[in-house]
Design a protein around this motif. Structure first.
Motif: not given
Length: 173
Positions: A1-19
């Protein structure tokens, strides 16, 4: 996976877990403040198809009619105890404070407080209904069959004794 996509996926997952964590904390806090409504029969026999009874220490509201002759006041303090009933068993309500002006025996009330024994509620608030004809839908459904005395009527049987005195011999007023 591209590092940029990994970073976005990590942000989205952390946002979902936080909500999800925030929503679960909010729901947990709200369950601490829910006051369920019970009638005296539901408190003793259980509510719903599973016959779930309230637990000691649970905050709840109980509504019914004040039993005639059950009001006991402590002359030294503002402590009052009285029985509330619907069509079945009676529940004792303990209250410290000044009762509403409309409170009296035979009157419909709603008491809010904490259950301290299976049939005893330590009330923090007692409400008496204002209008003689209005009753919350839950209470009206549970109280079918109980005779309610309207204190505004001069003769509780429904007949007006004064109307016969006002008639003359011809039957007119």
């Amino acid at each position: 996976m591209i590092p940029r996509r990994k970073k976005r996926l990590a942000w989205v997952l952390s946002l979902i877990i936080g909500v999800a964590a925030a929503i679960s904390l909010i729901l947990y806090a709200l369950t601490q403040n829910i006051d369920l409504f019970y009638t005296p029969s539901e408190m003793v026999d259980g509510k719903g198809p599973d016959k779930v009874r309230p637990e000691i220490g649970q905050r709840l509201r109980v509504g019914g009619m004040v039993v005639e002759g059950s009001v006991k006041r402590d002359p030294q303090t503002l402590e009052v105890s009285f029985q509330v009933t619907d069509t079945g068993p009676e529940v004792t309500v303990l209250y410290t404070g000044i009762l509403p002006d409309l409170f009296r025996e035979g009157q419909g009330i709603v008491a809010q407080g904490v259950l301290i024994e299976p049939r005893v509620l330590k009330a923090t608030e007692v409400l008496a209904k204002h209008d003689e004809e209005y009753m919350p839908p839950e209470l009206a459904e549970a109280m079918k069959g109980i005779k309610h005395v309207n204190p505004n009527q001069p003769d509780y049987t429904g007949s007006d004794n004064d109307s016969n005195d006002k008639k003359n011999e011809s039957g007119n007023y």
